[in-house]
Motif scaffolding. Structure first.
Motif, PDB file in Angstrom:
ATOM      1  N   ASN A  71      99.627  99.246 -38.130  1.00 20.21           N
ATOM      2  CA  ASN A  71      99.259 100.223 -37.672  1.00 20.21           C
ATOM      3  C   ASN A  71      99.960 100.715 -36.507  1.00 20.21           C
ATOM      4  OD1 ASN A  71      97.598 102.060 -36.170  1.00 20.21           O
ATOM      5  ND2 ASN A  71      95.526 100.957 -36.919  1.00 20.21           N
ATOM      6  N   ASN A  72     100.484 101.982 -36.539  1.00 19.72           N
ATOM      7  CA  ASN A  72     101.399 102.444 -35.451  1.00 19.72           C
ATOM      8  C   ASN A  72     100.852 102.500 -34.240  1.00 19.72           C
ATOM      9  OD1 ASN A  72     103.207 102.789 -37.686  1.00 19.72           O
ATOM     10  ND2 ASN A  72     102.417 104.733 -37.985  1.00 19.72           N
ATOM     11  N   ASN A  73      99.573 102.425 -33.896  1.00 15.49           N
ATOM     12  CA  ASN A  73      98.912 102.575 -32.769  1.00 15.49           C
ATOM     13  C   ASN A  73      99.159 101.361 -32.003  1.00 15.49           C
ATOM     14  OD1 ASN A  73      98.527 105.229 -33.033  1.00 15.49           O
ATOM     15  ND2 ASN A  73      96.409 104.885 -33.888  1.00 15.49           N
ATOM     16  N   ARG A  96      89.021 100.351 -25.079  1.00 18.61           N
ATOM     17  CA  ARG A  96      88.077  99.723 -26.125  1.00 18.61           C
ATOM     18  C   ARG A  96      87.877 100.302 -27.727  1.00 18.61           C
ATOM     19  NH1 ARG A  96      85.212  98.462 -21.393  1.00 18.61           N
ATOM     20  NH2 ARG A  96      83.890 100.362 -22.113  1.00 18.61           N
ATOM     21  N   TYR A  97      87.755 101.903 -27.424  1.00 17.31           N
ATOM     22  CA  TYR A  97      87.620 102.556 -28.513  1.00 17.31           C
ATOM     23  C   TYR A  97      88.968 102.635 -29.531  1.00 17.31           C
ATOM     24  CZ  TYR A  97      87.204 106.800 -31.464  1.00 17.31           C
ATOM     25  OH  TYR A  97      87.234 107.660 -32.451  1.00 17.31           O
ATOM     26  N   MET A  98      90.165 102.596 -28.803  1.00 14.92           N
ATOM     27  CA  MET A  98      91.301 102.568 -29.707  1.00 14.92           C
ATOM     28  C   MET A  98      91.355 101.290 -30.401  1.00 14.92           C
ATOM     29  SD  MET A  98      93.843 104.227 -26.902  1.00 14.92           S
ATOM     30  CE  MET A  98      95.231 103.953 -27.823  1.00 14.92           C
ATOM     31  N   PHE A  99      91.131 100.011 -29.646  1.00 11.55           N
ATOM     32  CA  PHE A  99      91.087  98.742 -30.575  1.00 11.55           C
ATOM     33  C   PHE A  99      90.064  98.663 -31.398  1.00 11.55           C
ATOM     34  CE2 PHE A  99      89.487  94.324 -30.635  1.00 11.55           C
ATOM     35  CZ  PHE A  99      90.944  93.607 -30.909  1.00 11.55           C
ATOM     36  N   CYS A 100      88.778  99.071 -31.326  1.00 13.08           N
ATOM     37  CA  CYS A 100      87.786  99.086 -32.244  1.00 13.08           C
ATOM     38  C   CYS A 100      88.227  99.520 -33.541  1.00 13.08           C
ATOM     39  CB  CYS A 100      86.553  99.440 -31.720  1.00 13.08           C
ATOM     40  SG  CYS A 100      85.740  98.528 -30.490  1.00 13.08           S
ATOM     41  N   SER A 101      88.981 100.907 -33.378  1.00 13.36           N
ATOM     42  CA  SER A 101      89.219 101.604 -34.499  1.00 13.36           C
ATOM     43  C   SER A 101      90.283 101.010 -35.234  1.00 13.36           C
ATOM     44  CB  SER A 101      89.919 102.979 -33.924  1.00 13.36           C
ATOM     45  OG  SER A 101      88.985 103.846 -33.238  1.00 13.36           O
ATOM     46  N   LEU A 213      82.311 110.541 -27.756  1.00 13.77           N
ATOM     47  CA  LEU A 213      83.198 111.898 -27.793  1.00 13.77           C
ATOM     48  C   LEU A 213      84.346 111.875 -26.813  1.00 13.77           C
ATOM     49  CD1 LEU A 213      80.391 114.660 -28.260  1.00 13.77           C
ATOM     50  CD2 LEU A 213      81.958 113.583 -30.037  1.00 13.77           C
ATOM     51  N   LYS A 214      84.080 111.480 -25.397  1.00 12.87           N
ATOM     52  CA  LYS A 214      84.957 111.380 -24.451  1.00 12.87           C
ATOM     53  C   LYS A 214      85.931 110.286 -25.040  1.00 12.87           C
ATOM     54  CE  LYS A 214      84.484 108.711 -20.808  1.00 12.87           C
ATOM     55  NZ  LYS A 214      84.278 108.217 -19.693  1.00 12.87           N
ATOM     56  N   SER A 215      85.792 109.000 -25.351  1.00 14.99           N
ATOM     57  CA  SER A 215      86.576 108.225 -25.649  1.00 14.99           C
ATOM     58  C   SER A 215      87.436 108.560 -26.988  1.00 14.99           C
ATOM     59  CB  SER A 215      85.897 106.795 -26.154  1.00 14.99           C
ATOM     60  OG  SER A 215      85.185 106.279 -25.024  1.00 14.99           O
ATOM     61  N   ARG A 216      86.860 109.283 -27.896  1.00 18.67           N
ATOM     62  CA  ARG A 216      87.563 109.739 -29.063  1.00 18.67           C
ATOM     63  C   ARG A 216      88.556 110.757 -28.681  1.00 18.67           C
ATOM     64  NH1 ARG A 216      84.232 111.715 -34.425  1.00 18.67           N
ATOM     65  NH2 ARG A 216      83.501 113.251 -32.788  1.00 18.67           N
ATOM     66  N   TYR A 217      88.431 111.565 -27.819  1.00 14.70           N
ATOM     67  CA  TYR A 217      89.057 112.837 -27.284  1.00 14.70           C
ATOM     68  C   TYR A 217      90.336 112.120 -26.453  1.00 14.70           C
ATOM     69  CZ  TYR A 217      90.606 116.837 -24.952  1.00 14.70           C
ATOM     70  OH  TYR A 217      91.593 117.668 -24.198  1.00 14.70           O
ATOM     71  N   TRP A 218      90.040 111.430 -25.693  1.00 18.29           N
ATOM     72  CA  TRP A 218      91.338 110.718 -24.755  1.00 18.29           C
ATOM     73  C   TRP A 218      92.042 110.023 -25.697  1.00 18.29           C
ATOM     74  CZ3 TRP A 218      92.701 113.716 -21.346  1.00 18.29           C
ATOM     75  CH2 TRP A 218      91.679 114.411 -20.663  1.00 18.29           C
ATOM     76  N   ILE A 222      96.033 110.555 -26.157  1.00 20.81           N
ATOM     77  CA  ILE A 222      97.044 109.651 -25.656  1.00 20.81           C
ATOM     78  C   ILE A 222      98.013 109.543 -27.118  1.00 20.81           C
ATOM     79  CG2 ILE A 222      97.710 106.932 -25.576  1.00 20.81           C
ATOM     80  CD1 ILE A 222      94.996 107.058 -23.683  1.00 20.81           C
ATOM     81  N   ASP A 223      97.319 109.681 -28.149  1.00 18.17           N
ATOM     82  CA  ASP A 223      98.024 109.291 -29.515  1.00 18.17           C
ATOM     83  C   ASP A 223      99.219 110.818 -29.560  1.00 18.17           C
ATOM     84  OD1 ASP A 223      99.405 109.026 -31.972  1.00 18.17           O
ATOM     85  OD2 ASP A 223      97.628 109.573 -33.019  1.00 18.17           O
ATOM     86  N   ILE A 224      98.445 112.042 -29.324  1.00 18.89           N
ATOM     87  CA  ILE A 224      99.254 113.218 -29.551  1.00 18.89           C
ATOM     88  C   ILE A 224     100.245 113.132 -28.540  1.00 18.89           C
ATOM     89  CG2 ILE A 224      99.241 115.723 -29.614  1.00 18.89           C
ATOM     90  CD1 ILE A 224      96.488 115.254 -30.566  1.00 18.89           C
ATOM     91  N   GLU A 225      99.971 112.511 -27.207  1.00 18.86           N
ATOM     92  CA  GLU A 225     101.038 113.002 -26.126  1.00 18.86           C
ATOM     93  C   GLU A 225     102.375 111.867 -26.416  1.00 18.86           C
ATOM     94  OE1 GLU A 225     100.535 112.593 -21.180  1.00 18.86           O
ATOM     95  OE2 GLU A 225     100.110 110.702 -22.364  1.00 18.86           O
ATOM     96  N   CYS A 226     101.836 110.619 -27.087  1.00 17.52           N
ATOM     97  CA  CYS A 226     102.905 109.977 -27.259  1.00 17.52           C
ATOM     98  C   CYS A 226     103.910 110.332 -28.148  1.00 17.52           C
ATOM     99  CB  CYS A 226     102.547 108.538 -27.695  1.00 17.52           C
ATOM    100  SG  CYS A 226     103.741 107.199 -27.995  1.00 17.52           S
ATOM    101  N   LYS A 227     103.465 110.905 -29.158  1.00 11.37           N
ATOM    102  CA  LYS A 227     104.153 111.550 -30.315  1.00 11.37           C
ATOM    103  C   LYS A 227     105.017 112.704 -29.714  1.00 11.37           C
ATOM    104  CE  LYS A 227     100.999 110.259 -34.146  1.00 11.37           C
ATOM    105  NZ  LYS A 227     100.062 110.892 -34.985  1.00 11.37           N
TER     106      LYS A 227
END
Length: 338
Positions: A71-73, A96-101, A213-218, A222-227
């Motif tokens: 996983n690239n994330n 936590r949302y990123m880790f759970c995903s 929704l807030k956790s998924r948006y941010w 973060i993913d798009i900002e890093c790219k």
């Protein structure tokens, strides 16, 4: 080369679908690995349990780690977790949302391995063959054997060619008994994982929709900002290298022209266009400072408003509205009637 670049850009733009495909491939690979694996029970009292449970639990743990590695994330999550607070705070809910995903995708292959292993029954048969209830399924009144010798005989149940305890319990009876238990555990495990996946995917957003929704948006931000930061750095590095190389050859051309008394050639016209992409950072030290600043104190998530017109249309003075807002006009009309 262009085809590979197009494929890479497609994978980057469809990363979620790509990772789901990778998880599916890993699940199929884990099932194929188990079918091709040569399961050889040691048939010894002190090794059967360790070998059977090791085959049941160790490969899923390895597949779980591989799911995170592929996983690239993972690096992005680690960087976000370990970075200094700086001008931008860190939200534990987003982490936590990123880790759970990532954990949900990484769990697919281990779940498939455990399910296939339990439904096959070889691991449970090898691990718990010494715990077969001989009193219920066989002849427990056979004299002449101690408890240790009895376990040594029962440990050979998975090995039909060396099993010599038919007078205690038939080999086929013990194997069918253990395989039945293993398959029951396997179907219970599949049902439990299916219900758990349903609860996680369906019911969690219903209870905490705003936070979800807030956790998924941010997380997406973060993913798009890093790219985008990586793409901007790559573009800057390309432009910086191009200008450095052009200046080097221009300097060499000037020296050669001075030595041979030839006029130097005109510089390429695209040097200015390339220099515009450098964003004012034209030396190594400044670039290092910019990169350290990005890591230590990322800019706050607050966009600066554009310059407002004043006087003749530039910032400084507020222009009165040509007409009052609609609610104020309605209130003025109401009070005039009253």
């Amino acid at each position: 080369m262009d085809k590979f670049r197009m494929i890479f850009q497609f994978l980057q733009s469809n990363q979620e679908s790509f990772m789901n495909g990778v998880c599916g491939i890993m699940a199929l690979t884990s099932a194929q690995m188990y079918s091709a694996f040569d399961f050889s029970c040691p048939c010894l009292p002190h090794y059967n349990l360790a070998y059977g449970l090791g085959i049941l639990l160790v490969p899923p743990f390895i597949l779980f780690l591989l799911g995170f590695v592929l996983n690239n994330n993972v690096s992005m999550l680690a960087e976000e977790w370990r970075r200094p607070r700086g001008q931008r705070g860190k939200d534990p809910a987003v982490l936590r949302y990123m880790f759970c995903s990532m954990a949900q995708r990484a769990m697919v292959a281990p779940v498939v391995w455990v399910s296939v292993t339990l439904l096959d029954g070889k691991c449970i048969t090898c691990a718990f063959c010494t715990s077969v209830p001989v009193e219920t399924l066989g002849n427990a009144s056979h004299p002449g054997l101690s408890q240790g010798e009895m376990k040594r005989v029962l440990a050979r149940i998975p090995c039909k060619e060396i099993y010599d305890g038919q007078e205690f319990i038939a080999n086929e009876v013990a194997i069918r008994y253990l395989r039945c238990i293993s398959q029951a555990l396997g179907w219970c495990f599949v049902l439990l994982m299916t219900l758990l996946a349903f609860l996680v995917r369906s019911l969690r957003p219903c209870f905490t929709q705003a936070a979800f929704l807030k956790s998924r948006y941010w997380s997406h931000y973060i993913d798009i900002e890093c790219k985008l930061f990586d793409e901007t750095c790559a573009e800057h590095a390309r432009s910086f290298a191009k200008v450095c190389i052009q200046q080097f050859f221009e300097g060499m051309n000037t020296d050669l022209a001075a030595a041979r008394c030839h006029p130097p050639r005109k510089a390429p016209e695209d040097v200015g266009e390339t220099a515009e992409k450098l964003l004012g950072i034209t030396d190594q030290g400044t670039m290092n400072v910019a990169l350290k600043s990005w890591h230590r104190c990322k800019p706050p998530l607050h966009l600066h408003p554009p310059a407002l017109p004043s006087g003749n249309g530039w910032a400084g003075e507020k222009q009165p509205p040509a007409h009052p807002p609609a609610p104020r006009r309605e209130m003025a009309a109401y009070y005039s009637r009253v």
